[in-house]
Design an enzyme around this catalytic site. Structure first.
Site, PDB file in Angstrom:
ATOM      1  N   GLY A  13       0.827  -1.207   0.000  1.00 33.14           N
ATOM      2  CA  GLY A  13       0.000   0.000   0.000  1.00 33.14           C
ATOM      3  C   GLY A  13       0.854   1.247   0.000  1.00 33.14           C
ATOM      4  N   ARG A 138       0.886  -5.062  -5.864  1.00 30.82           N
ATOM      5  CA  ARG A 138       1.037  -6.308  -5.117  1.00 30.82           C
ATOM      6  C   ARG A 138       1.270  -7.422  -6.141  1.00 30.82           C
ATOM      7  NH1 ARG A 138      -0.587  -4.776  -0.003  1.00 30.82           N
ATOM      8  NH2 ARG A 138      -2.071  -3.052   0.080  1.00 30.82           N
ATOM      9  N   ASP A 216      -0.550   2.382   8.879  1.00 31.23           N
ATOM     10  CA  ASP A 216      -1.109   1.813  10.113  1.00 31.23           C
ATOM     11  C   ASP A 216      -0.169   1.913  11.306  1.00 31.23           C
ATOM     12  OD1 ASP A 216      -3.320   1.116   8.676  1.00 31.23           O
ATOM     13  OD2 ASP A 216      -2.775  -0.984   8.437  1.00 31.23           O
ATOM     14  N   MET A 258      -8.636   3.311   9.294  1.00 32.02           N
ATOM     15  CA  MET A 258      -7.873   2.131   8.913  1.00 32.02           C
ATOM     16  C   MET A 258      -7.102   1.557  10.106  1.00 32.02           C
ATOM     17  SD  MET A 258      -6.468   2.850   5.056  1.00 32.02           S
ATOM     18  CE  MET A 258      -7.602   2.827   3.664  1.00 32.02           C
ATOM     19  N   ARG A 260      -6.066  -2.715  10.347  1.00 32.09           N
ATOM     20  CA  ARG A 260      -6.616  -4.073  10.363  1.00 32.09           C
ATOM     21  C   ARG A 260      -6.181  -4.846  11.606  1.00 32.09           C
ATOM     22  NH1 ARG A 260      -4.747  -5.895   5.563  1.00 32.09           N
ATOM     23  NH2 ARG A 260      -6.283  -4.593   4.539  1.00 32.09           N
ATOM     24  N   GLU A 315     -10.788  -0.404  11.758  1.00 28.54           N
ATOM     25  CA  GLU A 315     -11.439  -1.372  10.855  1.00 28.54           C
ATOM     26  C   GLU A 315     -11.256  -2.808  11.339  1.00 28.54           C
ATOM     27  OE1 GLU A 315      -9.783  -1.745   6.929  1.00 28.54           O
ATOM     28  OE2 GLU A 315      -7.815  -1.076   7.594  1.00 28.54           O
ATOM     29  N   ASN A 584      11.712  25.670  20.281  1.00 27.43           N
ATOM     30  CA  ASN A 584      12.348  24.433  20.757  1.00 27.43           C
ATOM     31  C   ASN A 584      13.705  24.749  21.396  1.00 27.43           C
ATOM     32  OD1 ASN A 584      12.177  21.657  21.179  1.00 27.43           O
ATOM     33  ND2 ASN A 584      13.353  21.174  19.348  1.00 27.43           N
ATOM     34  N   ARG A 619      13.754  31.750  -9.843  1.00 27.23           N
ATOM     35  CA  ARG A 619      13.525  32.694  -8.744  1.00 27.23           C
ATOM     36  C   ARG A 619      13.937  32.065  -7.420  1.00 27.23           C
ATOM     37  NH1 ARG A 619       8.164  36.164  -8.700  1.00 27.23           N
ATOM     38  NH2 ARG A 619       9.476  37.328 -10.160  1.00 27.23           N
ATOM     39  N   GLU A 686      15.091  34.787  11.981  1.00 29.12           N
ATOM     40  CA  GLU A 686      14.850  36.228  12.114  1.00 29.12           C
ATOM     41  C   GLU A 686      16.008  36.995  12.745  1.00 29.12           C
ATOM     42  OE1 GLU A 686      11.436  36.642  14.624  1.00 29.12           O
ATOM     43  OE2 GLU A 686      12.174  35.187  16.087  1.00 29.12           O
TER      44      GLU A 686
END
Length: 825
Positions: A13, A138, A216, A258, A260, A315, A584, A619, A686
């Site tokens: 997938g 697949r 997943d 999703m 499984r 699911e 941070n 640019r 900055e």
């Protein structure tokens, strides 16, 4: 020694971040002197190979460089490794990979060609694209011996001896099987006369490394799989949108997501969006009474006045008897038993789509670079590695060990050993599940006895940051569950002195997960504006614990309060700082709340800016970012957006640097294919320099660019502080906030056990919660000072600073600035 020929494929997938992997692997391999190839359509492309190797008018295809290595410009690279780099600069086939037909107006074609040589520029800009540009499928054929035999022959035909596979556990298992069989496949091909003796000797061994591409997040031995953060973004965006209509109509929504065999998406979406109930396969509800349990929890929420209900169903959700739990089934129960107007939404493949978030650009880039290193170091005796991540560290683990542990989760669930299934997930998964119930459950009776209950003060300090409100919500919900009383202090220490203090309720913070900024209000004033008056207010409100959510000012405030304990008894309570700042810049911790949200805001803005720059072709945009005296946002933003230059306060700016930057841009644009130059980004913090301002640098580039390139500037300003907090910041906020509450409870109980009339809080009870490497660590504020640059308001060590070299490597700056290069600009 011949150079390594390396191919990369995506399988199974698709997931956002796969293109970032391909881009990183191709670029890192070229920098290491390798030839780079891509395989279209996953393993199916290996099996099919290049059956129709044609170019214009049916002529045999030859890799055509848009820049001839004998051109006057390229001759300037002679005498350095830059010539080799330019040879790999552009093969022209990467452009075809974007074309769904595989045809090109110029006559080139990819039809019948599945193993394609690519160069440096063929993958530029790929990491901002969702899905996988090289295709995935697949392949049933590759599962057969004959299919793998054809795949081996096709690889040897092109001279490829190393393979990077990005896919799920099935794809990685296939890669390991292919490697194990390789010697016998070579022998069989030689016996059949399909390869020569020379080829058999040269390609006696295959090197393989795997990266996990799966939305997943279902692979063991890694915290995150490629594509999972972006999928969670898509889910949370959908739920955030549903929330408003659910509230308007006082409706219930059941969402199927999703997952499984893994409930990560459902769980993290539940935590991030403040869902009322979730169903995940690893921790199923009791088969006989789950409907009663769900209805009881949701009714308790409705009883206190909550107007909307959100239930999330993975699911693969099931009960303890392994019976599936479906969204329609949940909907019917809510409608019939509670009389709620209920709707079902199945998100489906929308979860896979869209542009990758910042994390799904940065981590796959780091993992792709590590994959190339692993291949170069591989020997016939080393195992196939999987490249993963633990908290903030890129790791290598034996591929099949990770696959084996992953499959044990599904097996444990099928055997109803749910405790084992949870134990095989990473610790954060377990903590998140506990955190969900801590913040979603409304208890009828407090958990703690009266003498252990606290009056907890919550304050935001410094500049606003995404996740502040989510952390506050989690703390308030936990307080009420335990029996504590949470008090909001508005507008920082100034608000405390003005008595802007009020009690927070369970329902009052319900919608705070998705709110950016600071609902409590915040400012940068420290408690030493009047420490005695602050102590008097602590005594007046009888606070037993104090949590500050903020940046460097919060750390500094905690230091002042801890020092004030010897003069003011009311400060002898547990006090904690939860870092939250887009900069941070809090010492020792690698992540602060808000930094991920800010990075995503920067990525969104820079994607739009780069699109504008590319439309105008030649640019350069000089983009100014926030961050104070800390270059985290600029550096990681440059890595996430593909910026070619970054300026930070830590490194500063000087004339030699600017001279080299102009030289680099001229040589880069001079080697762009005619009519196909791209817009480029330069990121500047900055306060990187007081003299070399954003406007000055932009004007200099414009002047020096001449006919090669133009320049514009853009300042992102406070847009980096606003917006809806990212799911990552929300999840971190809940996790760290609950740890802060547990820490304060522990120290409060210890202080209460003191038999003296004047109770003393130990130094370690005033601490900062930090993320260091693979662990969450408490650091007493007294120990933090030696790691802080108080003048510049940042830590003395920046873990991310090393990534500035990677930013330059990903645009080949050292190669373009090599000695003797570009005498003819």
């Amino acid at each position: 020694m011949s150079k390594m020929k390396l191919a990369v494929l995506t399988s199974g997938g698709d997931s956002a971040g796969m293109n970032a992997v391909v881009r990183a692997v191709v670029k890192a391999a070229i920098l290491k002197g390798c030839e780079t190839w891509i395989v279209r359509e996953g393993y199916e492309g290996l099996v099919r190979g290049n059956s129709t190797d044609v170019h214009k008018s049916g002529e045999p295809h030859k890799h055509s460089h848009s820049v001839s290595v004998t051109s006057p410009r390229v001759k300037a690279f002679e005498g350095s490794d830059a010539e080799s780099f330019v040879h790999n600069l552009r093969y022209g086939d990467g452009e075809l990979l974007r074309d769904g037909t595989g045809d090109h107006p110029g006559g080139r074609t990819l039809k019948g060609r599945y193993i394609v040589r690519v160069g440096w520029d063929d993958v530029r800009g790929w990491f901002s694209e969702g899905g996988t540009l090289i295709g995935t499928a697949r392949s049933a054929t590759f599962r057969t011996h004959e299919g793998r035999l054809d795949a081996a022959k096709n690889m040897m035909k092109e001279g490829i001896d190393a393979l990077v596979v990005c896919g799920g556990d099935g794809s990685l298992t296939g890669a390991d099987v292919f490697r194990a069989e390789w010697p016998s496949l070579v022998q069989e091909l030689k016996t059949e006369g399909r390869i020569t003796e020379e080829q058999a000797v040269k390609h006696a061994h295959l090197k393989i490394v795997g990266l996990v591409g799966s939305i997943d997040n279902d692979m063991s031995m890694t915290d995150l799989t490629i594509g999972a953060p972006t999928a969670l973004h898509r889910i949370c965006e959908s739920i955030d949108n549903i929330n408003s209509t659910a509230y308007s109509h006082s409706r219930a929504f059941v969402l199927e997501v999703m997952g499984r065999h893994c409930g990560w998406l459902a769980l993290m979406a539940g935590v991030s969006c403040g869902a009322d109930f979730i169903f995940i396969p690893e921790s199923p509800p009791d088969a006989d009474n789950w409907a009663d349990e769900m209805c009881k929890m949701i009714q308790s929420h409705r009883d206190v006045g909550k107007r909307k209900t959100i239930v999330i169903v993975a699911e693969g959700a099931l009960d303890t008897k392994l019976q599936p739990i479906r969204a329609d089934q949940v909907k019917d129960i809510l409608s019939e038993r509670l009389g709620l107007d209920t709707r079902v939404t199945t998100l489906g493949h929308t979860q896979r789509g869209g542009r990758p978030c910042a994390m799904d650009r940065i981590l796959p880039t780091l993992q792709g670079v590590e994959a190339v290193e692993a291949l170069l170091e591989a020997t016939p005796d080393t195992p196939s590695y999987m490249i993963g991540v633990r908290e903030n560290k890129i790791t290598r683990v034996p591929l099949m060990e990770a696959v084996k542990m992953t499959r044990e989760v599904a097996q444990a669930i099928s055997e109803k050993d749910f405790e084992k299934a949870m134990s095989l997930r990473d610790p954060e998964f377990v903590e998140s599940l506990e955190g969900f119930y801590s913040t979603a459950t409304l208890e009828s009776e407090p958990k703690l006895p009266h003498h252990l209950r606290m009056r907890v003060a919550i304050m935001h300090v410094g500049a606003p940051a995404g996740g502040m409100n989510a952390a506050t919500r989690a703390a308030v919900r936990y307080c009420i569950r335990q029996g504590h009383k949470p008090f909001a202090i508005h507008n920082g220490f100034v608000g405390l002195l003005d008595d802007l203090v009020h009690h927070l309720s369970w329902l009052g913070v319900d919608n705070w997960m998705t709110r950016g900024g600071s609902e409590l209000g915040t400012n940068r004033k420290l408690p030493d504006i009047d420490l005695g008056a602050v102590a008097a207010k602590f005594q007046q409100y009888n606070f037993h614990a104090f949590i500050m959510i903020g940046g460097f000012e919060a750390f500094n405030s905690l230091r002042i309060l801890e020092q004030g304990r010897k003069h003011y008894p009311s400060f002898n309570i547990p006090m904690v700082h939860l870092p939250a700042t887009i900069s941070n810049n809090v010492p020792l911790t690698e992540f602060s709340l808000g930094s991920d949200t800010s990075l995503n805001a920067l990525v969104d803005a820079c994607d739009a800016i780069k699109q504008s720059a590319s439309a105008s072709r030649n640019r350069v945009f000089v983009v100014e970012t926030q961050g104070g005296m800390c270059g985290y946002i600029a550096t990681m933003g440059a890595l996430a957006t593909g910026a070619c230059i970054v300026y930070t306060p830590e490194r500063g700016i000087d004339l030699d640097m600017l001279r080299n930057d102009v030289k680099f841009l001229k040589r880069r644009y001079a080697l762009d294919a005619k009519g196909k130059a791209e817009g480029r980004l330069v990121l500047r913090n900055e306060v990187a320099s007081n003299v070399y301002t954003t406007e000055m640098i932009q004007k200099m580039f414009k002047e020096e660019g001449g006919s090669l390139f133009d320049s514009r500037s853009a300042s992102l300003g406070h847009t980096l502080q606003g917006g809806i907090p990212s799911p990552t910041d929300r999840i971190r906020a809940v996790r760290l906030s609950l740890k802060c509450m547990a820490f304060m409870e522990e120290h409060h109980q210890a202080i209460q056990k003191q038999h003296t009339r004047s109770k003393q809080a130990p130094p370690e009870s005033a601490a900062v919660i930090t993320i260091q490497g693979t662990s969450v660590t408490w650091v007493p504020v007294t120990d933090m000072v030696e790691h802080a640059d108080m003048k510049n308001r940042r830590g003395t060590h920046a873990w991310w600073d090393q990534h500035q070299e990677l930013v330059e490597a990903m645009v080949a700056r050292p190669q373009f600035l090599a000695k003797g290069v570009g005498k003819k600009e």
